[in-house]
Enzyme design. Structure first.
Site, PDB file in Angstrom:
ATOM      1  N   THR B  11     -15.090  46.513  93.503  1.00 49.27           N
ATOM      2  CA  THR B  11     -14.700  47.635  92.632  1.00 49.27           C
ATOM      3  C   THR B  11     -13.214  47.951  92.718  1.00 49.27           C
ATOM      4  OG1 THR B  11     -15.267  49.166  94.412  1.00 49.27           O
ATOM      5  CG2 THR B  11     -16.973  48.756  92.754  1.00 49.27           C
ATOM      6  N   ALA B  13      -8.932  47.151  92.835  1.00 43.74           N
ATOM      7  CA  ALA B  13      -8.008  46.552  91.868  1.00 43.74           C
ATOM      8  C   ALA B  13      -8.031  45.028  91.978  1.00 43.74           C
ATOM      9  CB  ALA B  13      -6.585  47.081  92.101  1.00 43.74           C
ATOM     10  N   VAL B  14      -8.010  44.504  93.212  1.00 46.29           N
ATOM     11  CA  VAL B  14      -7.987  43.048  93.395  1.00 46.29           C
ATOM     12  C   VAL B  14      -9.363  42.444  93.118  1.00 46.29           C
ATOM     13  CG1 VAL B  14      -7.594  41.178  95.055  1.00 46.29           C
ATOM     14  CG2 VAL B  14      -6.048  43.150  95.016  1.00 46.29           C
ATOM     15  N   SER B  40     -21.029  52.748  96.234  1.00 46.23           N
ATOM     16  CA  SER B  40     -20.975  52.102  94.914  1.00 46.23           C
ATOM     17  C   SER B  40     -22.223  51.253  94.631  1.00 46.23           C
ATOM     18  CB  SER B  40     -19.727  51.217  94.808  1.00 46.23           C
ATOM     19  OG  SER B  40     -18.556  51.989  94.824  1.00 46.23           O
ATOM     20  N   CYS B 128       1.364  39.934  98.647  1.00 46.84           N
ATOM     21  CA  CYS B 128       1.680  39.760  97.231  1.00 46.84           C
ATOM     22  C   CYS B 128       3.154  39.411  96.990  1.00 46.84           C
ATOM     23  CB  CYS B 128       1.296  41.017  96.465  1.00 46.84           C
ATOM     24  SG  CYS B 128       1.814  42.555  97.237  1.00 46.84           S
ATOM     25  N   GLN B 155       8.531  46.958  93.782  1.00 50.06           N
ATOM     26  CA  GLN B 155       7.092  46.760  93.892  1.00 50.06           C
ATOM     27  C   GLN B 155       6.260  47.766  93.104  1.00 50.06           C
ATOM     28  OE1 GLN B 155       7.622  45.210  98.437  1.00 50.06           O
ATOM     29  NE2 GLN B 155       5.517  45.603  97.807  1.00 50.06           N
ATOM     30  N   SER B 158       0.140  48.848  92.010  1.00 49.81           N
ATOM     31  CA  SER B 158      -1.109  48.132  92.276  1.00 49.81           C
ATOM     32  C   SER B 158      -1.194  47.620  93.709  1.00 49.81           C
ATOM     33  CB  SER B 158      -1.269  46.966  91.298  1.00 49.81           C
ATOM     34  OG  SER B 158      -0.157  46.093  91.385  1.00 49.81           O
ATOM     35  N   GLY B 159      -0.039  47.414  94.343  1.00 49.82           N
ATOM     36  CA  GLY B 159      -0.045  46.985  95.739  1.00 49.82           C
ATOM     37  C   GLY B 159      -0.741  47.975  96.646  1.00 49.82           C
ATOM     38  N   HIS B 242       5.393  42.938  90.382  1.00 51.09           N
ATOM     39  CA  HIS B 242       6.504  43.068  91.328  1.00 51.09           C
ATOM     40  C   HIS B 242       7.729  42.313  90.822  1.00 51.09           C
ATOM     41  CE1 HIS B 242       3.860  44.832  94.144  1.00 51.09           C
ATOM     42  NE2 HIS B 242       3.720  43.867  95.039  1.00 51.09           N
ATOM     43  N   GLN B 317       1.242  41.362  90.424  1.00 54.36           N
ATOM     44  CA  GLN B 317       0.826  41.586  91.811  1.00 54.36           C
ATOM     45  C   GLN B 317      -0.664  41.324  91.993  1.00 54.36           C
ATOM     46  OE1 GLN B 317      -1.125  44.349  93.157  1.00 54.36           O
ATOM     47  NE2 GLN B 317      -0.789  43.631  95.246  1.00 54.36           N
TER      48      GLN B 317
END
Lengths: 334, 334
Positions: B11, B13-14, B40, B128, B155, B158-159, B242, B317
């Site tokens: 779930t 971002a990555v 989740s 990243c 950067q 999202s990192g 990035h 990223q």
């Protein structure tokens, strides 16, 4: 000992801040003329508790003006500087028109303010990145000779004027609302984006106009004509404070502690270097203040000799990067 | 030859991008398990034309899983990698838990994919910034030995995951509406601001955790254990790509033309270097694509010997910096 002052480009981002700096720093203003394009003439600007009527630059007579602060484009600055100096005014010009002329001092008062003792009639105000950068470099010059600088900038919208600041806000608002936005001021989308500074690239060197200015002006202000320096200038989506990541090589070892001490003593500099709180220079703290913030002061680990330091600087582009520095020059001359 | 795949942290971002990469790249997926926290479990995620029910990682049995892609924090990754490898799965881990372990390959397939020929059971996916950076550095290694790198990063949110991306949007929306906003995910205001990466500072070196990771991992991936490298990592208000400004020193002169040629040939790299149009790598063009963009390729003027080049890189990223690279590793193993 009050001075009659003309601000040329008084409706722009820098001109507006010049008016504010004269006010907040209690510059001894006699008569004040706020000049702008004919389109703006007749409108009003605020200065202290009074309203000033904007006058058209075209046809303005500089006779009786002691100090003219120019915050206009290069072409207009050249014409205006000629008229104002001829009429007897001392000109402090924020454009790039005169900065690299051998007979024109390029001044950051804390760094090379001594040049003002000769009472020059035309003084150039530096590029905003160069002005902020030398505030951090000059105090280190007393510790050792600076031999090389590697830098990368994080530049605010204000460097491209009020329209760019508005475009950043408007395009971001549109993005967040899921609406299309066509950039008009800058060549690339600015909302949640960054891009290489849009001044033209020199086909010989591959560096853009902004980078070339920063490198040349830094050498001139620091009086280090042979300084080896390289910078990459990037516009980031912030409003009015620039950041610069720098790696500074000296001719002998300099410890971070010594550098921190020298910077802490330097006028116009505030050391913000708190690893425990993870607090370092950033635009939200550098905006609207006079000091340039310096932090992340550490030994550059890529140089085992201890001769290279890394640091991060942040300063208000409209203040120390432009208006404040010009008014400080005027103060030193007054 | 289909593979049973488990995505751990599906779930996030990555994890979300891992699912999408498996889909868009037509990875031969057999059984697919999307794992997340108990909170989740039971919710649905989309994969191709079907809905997948999220399963709880806690208590999940990895028996029968061929490949486990981990996109979770270090602690969870360590526990999960032990369970999955014990059950016979090959683990590709996006956390920093195993990256610097001598017996764990740290892989960017285009750079050191040959390490996968030994069929390791645990592979680390790089930081990243390091992943994006080596995509530009590795093709230059064929021209000359890289001896030193100076870098500064720009950067994206999202990192720090989806919550940071939302915080950037929410705080910016609040700023534009003139409302107060209290940051919860990141330690500093993010709207129209940038700040030093908020990983802890090593009191010995003054570098933060992110910078230390990038420097160590770049050395390991490029197999240059003695590479002199320094980076300053700054979070800027962009969403998912990035940027890195780099100055790269070689053991002999390399022309920008030669470098541009090598980069143009390199898989996974797209040269965006158009001085005439002032068009260079930027997040709006790097986001959502697989290639890393490289431009501003020029001789570093601070080095008269011609041994140093400057360049600017931009990459997604979440894709090459994380999910895509992990899926590319799985492809090479499949």
């Amino acid at each position: 000992m009050s001075k009659n002052v003309a601000i040329v480009g008084a409706t722009g981002a820098v001109g507006t801040e010049m008016l504010r700096c004269l006010e907040t720093r209690n510059f001894p203003v006699g008569k004040l003329h706020a000049l702008a394009s004919s389109a703006s003439a007749g409108k009003m600007v605020q200065f202290k508790d009074r309203e000033i009527t904007l006058e058209a630059l075209e046809g303005f007579d500089f006779a009786g003006i002691d100090v003219a602060l120019l915050a206009v484009d290069t072409d207009i600055a050249m014409d205006c500087a000629a008229r104002a100096t001829k009429a007897g005014a001392t000109v402090i010009d924020n454009s790039s028109a005169f900065r690299m002329k051998a007979n024109v001092p390029l001044v950051v008062p804390e760094v090379n303010g001594a040049l003002l003792e000769e009472r020059p009639r035309l003084i150039a105000n530096p590029n905003c990145v160069a002005a902020i950068m030398v505030m951090a470099l000059a105090p280190l010059q007393n510790l050792a000779r600076i031999s090389r600088v590697h830098a990368a900038s994080y530049q605010a919208a204000s460097g491209a004027g009020l329209p760019a600041m508005r475009e950043l806000e408007d395009s971001t608002r549109a993005y967040l609302a899921g609406q299309k936005f066509e950039p008009k001021v800058l060549p690339h989308p600015y909302a949640f984006n960054f891009f290489s500074h849009n001044t033209p690239i020199d086909p010989e060197t591959g560096y853009n106009g902004e980078e070339t200015k920063v490198m040349r002006e830094t050498r001139k202000i620091l009086d280090l004509p042979d300084l080896r320096i390289s910078i990459t200038c990037i516009r980031v989506p912030v409003l009015r404070a620039h950041g610069i990541a720098m790696s500074v090589e000296f001719d002998r070892a300099v410890t971070p502690e010594t550098a921190r001490g020298a910077l802490a003593q330097a006028p116009g500099v505030r050391v913000v270097d708190d690893p425990a709180a993870n607090r370092f220079p950033m635009p939200v703290e550098a905006s609207g203040i006079e000091e340039v913030l310096v932090g992340r002061i550490r030994r550059d680990v890529s140089d085992a000799s201890g001769k290279t330091l890394s640091l991060f600087v942040c300063g208000d582009q409209l203040l120390k990067g432009a208006a404040l520095n010009a008014v400080q020059i005027a103060e030193r001359l007054a």
